[in-house]
Design a protein around this motif. Structure first.
Motif, mmCIF file in Angstrom:
data_model
loop_
_atom_site.group_PDB
_atom_site.id
_atom_site.type_symbol
_atom_site.label_atom_id
_atom_site.label_comp_id
_atom_site.label_asym_id
_atom_site.label_seq_id
_atom_site.Cartn_x
_atom_site.Cartn_y
_atom_site.Cartn_z
ATOM 1 N N THR A 30 -1.846 2.007 5.490
ATOM 2 C CA THR A 30 -0.396 1.835 5.315
ATOM 3 C C THR A 30 0.285 1.407 6.614
ATOM 4 O OG1 THR A 30 -0.491 3.592 3.652
ATOM 5 C CG2 THR A 30 1.688 3.030 4.478
ATOM 6 N N SER B 263 -8.205 5.648 0.790
ATOM 7 C CA SER B 263 -7.515 4.595 1.520
ATOM 8 C C SER B 263 -7.384 3.341 0.670
ATOM 9 C CB SER B 263 -8.262 4.248 2.811
ATOM 10 O OG SER B 263 -7.569 3.190 3.465
ATOM 11 N N GLY B 264 -6.279 2.660 0.839
ATOM 12 C CA GLY B 264 -6.056 1.372 0.196
ATOM 13 C C GLY B 264 -7.037 0.309 0.666
ATOM 14 N N LYS C 49 -4.786 1.846 -5.095
ATOM 15 C CA LYS C 49 -4.254 3.145 -5.499
ATOM 16 C C LYS C 49 -3.197 3.021 -6.604
ATOM 17 C CE LYS C 49 -4.070 4.624 -0.954
ATOM 18 N NZ LYS C 49 -3.709 5.540 0.153
ATOM 19 N N THR D 233 0.288 9.300 0.487
ATOM 20 C CA THR D 233 1.010 10.566 0.415
ATOM 21 C C THR D 233 1.515 10.950 1.800
ATOM 22 O OG1 THR D 233 -0.427 11.263 -1.375
ATOM 23 C CG2 THR D 233 0.760 13.002 -0.222
ATOM 24 N N ASN E 75 0.847 -1.188 0.000
ATOM 25 C CA ASN E 75 0.000 0.000 0.000
ATOM 26 C C ASN E 75 0.883 1.239 0.000
ATOM 27 O OD1 ASN E 75 -2.808 0.924 0.020
ATOM 28 N ND2 ASN E 75 -2.216 1.956 1.897
ATOM 29 N N TYR F 93 6.344 9.500 9.475
ATOM 30 C CA TYR F 93 5.379 9.596 10.574
ATOM 31 C C TYR F 93 4.029 9.095 10.080
ATOM 32 C CZ TYR F 93 9.134 12.512 12.200
ATOM 33 O OH TYR F 93 10.375 12.951 12.568
HETATM 34 C C1 LIG Z 1 -0.159 16.437 1.383
HETATM 35 C C2 LIG Z 1 -0.486 15.295 2.331
HETATM 36 C C3 LIG Z 1 0.455 14.898 3.258
HETATM 37 C C4 LIG Z 1 0.168 13.841 4.157
HETATM 38 N N1 LIG Z 1 1.125 13.453 5.077
HETATM 39 C C5 LIG Z 1 0.853 12.438 5.930
HETATM 40 C C6 LIG Z 1 1.860 12.001 6.855
HETATM 41 O O1 LIG Z 1 3.016 12.463 6.878
HETATM 42 N N2 LIG Z 1 1.512 11.008 7.740
HETATM 43 C C7 LIG Z 1 0.259 10.440 7.750
HETATM 44 O O2 LIG Z 1 -0.006 9.553 8.577
HETATM 45 N N3 LIG Z 1 -0.692 10.819 6.853
HETATM 46 C C8 LIG Z 1 -0.426 11.793 5.939
HETATM 47 N N4 LIG Z 1 -1.368 12.166 5.021
HETATM 48 C C9 LIG Z 1 -2.674 11.499 4.988
HETATM 49 C C10 LIG Z 1 -2.666 10.156 4.220
HETATM 50 O O3 LIG Z 1 -1.961 10.267 3.011
HETATM 51 C C11 LIG Z 1 -4.140 9.752 3.911
HETATM 52 O O4 LIG Z 1 -4.876 9.640 5.098
HETATM 53 C C12 LIG Z 1 -4.232 8.485 3.076
HETATM 54 O O5 LIG Z 1 -5.524 8.431 2.513
HETATM 55 C C13 LIG Z 1 -3.958 7.215 3.871
HETATM 56 O O6 LIG Z 1 -4.094 6.129 3.022
HETATM 57 P P1 LIG Z 1 -4.166 4.614 3.534
HETATM 58 O O7 LIG Z 1 -5.394 4.467 4.430
HETATM 59 O O8 LIG Z 1 -4.301 3.807 2.253
HETATM 60 O O9 LIG Z 1 -2.899 4.346 4.245
HETATM 61 C C14 LIG Z 1 -1.104 13.198 4.111
HETATM 62 C C15 LIG Z 1 -2.047 13.598 3.153
HETATM 63 C C16 LIG Z 1 -1.753 14.629 2.276
HETATM 64 C C17 LIG Z 1 -2.769 15.037 1.233
#
Ligand SMILES: Cc1cc2nc3c(=O)[nH]c(=O)nc-3n(C[C@H](O)[C@H](O)[C@H](O)COP(=O)(O)O)c2cc1C
Length: 170
Positions: free
Chosen positions: A63, A94-95, A100, A38, A35, A56
């Motif tokens: 993820t 979300s994955g 994605k 961003t 997965n 972080y």
């Molecule tokens: C510009 C941007 C920066 C992000 N940075 C972080 C980060 O550093 N850490 C984090 O936990 N989520 C961050 N996010 C949120 C995750 O990318 C977002 O919740 C994502 O949908 C998680 O996908 P997942 O559920 O497939 O893991 C960020 C989102 C954006 C748009």
């Protein structure tokens, strides 16, 4: 193939800018499942006398479970042209709900430890986890700067520091 391995010591990213503008894709998994999401928070530097990359991740991210189960993770910095497309989708979806990699038309490559990364990137770091720690709210000194990121916005991040073991660039 777009990317080839390089000595990471030759990379010169603008570290105070790149993660706030292009952002990056944090990816973990293996050849059967992975997965990506961003990230905007990432530190590069030197710790315990080795080159490291720290990311972080909130526990509610899909993820997160890949970060927990795998020994490696990758950070892929894509061109700015992906900001409104790939970075937007991977940072809001979300994955758990969509594939994605398929949705964004990304090309999977594999580095050390079969760690997945993307051939569309400008540069990539492959990292081996060496230190994991949850952010501790009792350590906050500057509440104004930090607390606005928590509460309704989600849980406290888990900190993953990886030893940089490989780098790829165009
Ligand atoms: C510009 C941007 C920066 C992000 N940075 C972080 C980060 O550093 N850490 C984090 O936990 N989520 C961050 N996010 C949120 C995750 O990318 C977002 O919740 C994502 O949908 C998680 O996908 P997942 O559920 O497939 O893991 C960020 C989102 C954006 C748009």
């Amino acid at each position: 193939m777009n990317l080839h391995p390089v000595d990471f010591k030759t990379l010169t990213p603008e570290i105070f800018q790149v993660f706030g503008t292009q952002n990056a894709l944090l990816t973990a998994g293996d050849r059967t499942d992975c997965n990506t999401m961003t990230i905007g928070w990432c530190q590069l530097g030197r710790l315990w006398s080795i080159p490291v990359c720290t990311v972080y991740v909130r526990p509610e991210r899909y993820t997160y479970q890949f970060m927990e189960s795998q020994d490696y993770f990758t950070v892929s910095v894509l061109p700015l042209s992906h900001k409104q497309t790939t970075m937007q989708i991977c940072g809001t979806k979300s994955g758990r709900d969509i594939d994605k990699v398929k949705e964004c038309g990304l090309t999977l490559r594999y580095g050390a430890g079969d760690a997945p990364f993307f051939d569309e990137a400008e540069w990539v770091l492959v990292c081996k986890k060496i230190f994991v720690q949850d952010m501790d709210p009792t350590c906050v000194l500057d509440q104004e700067t930090i607390l606005s990121h928590y509460g309704k916005k989600g849980g406290w991040h888990r900190i993953y520091t990886g030893k940089v073991v490989e780098a790829y660039t165009k």
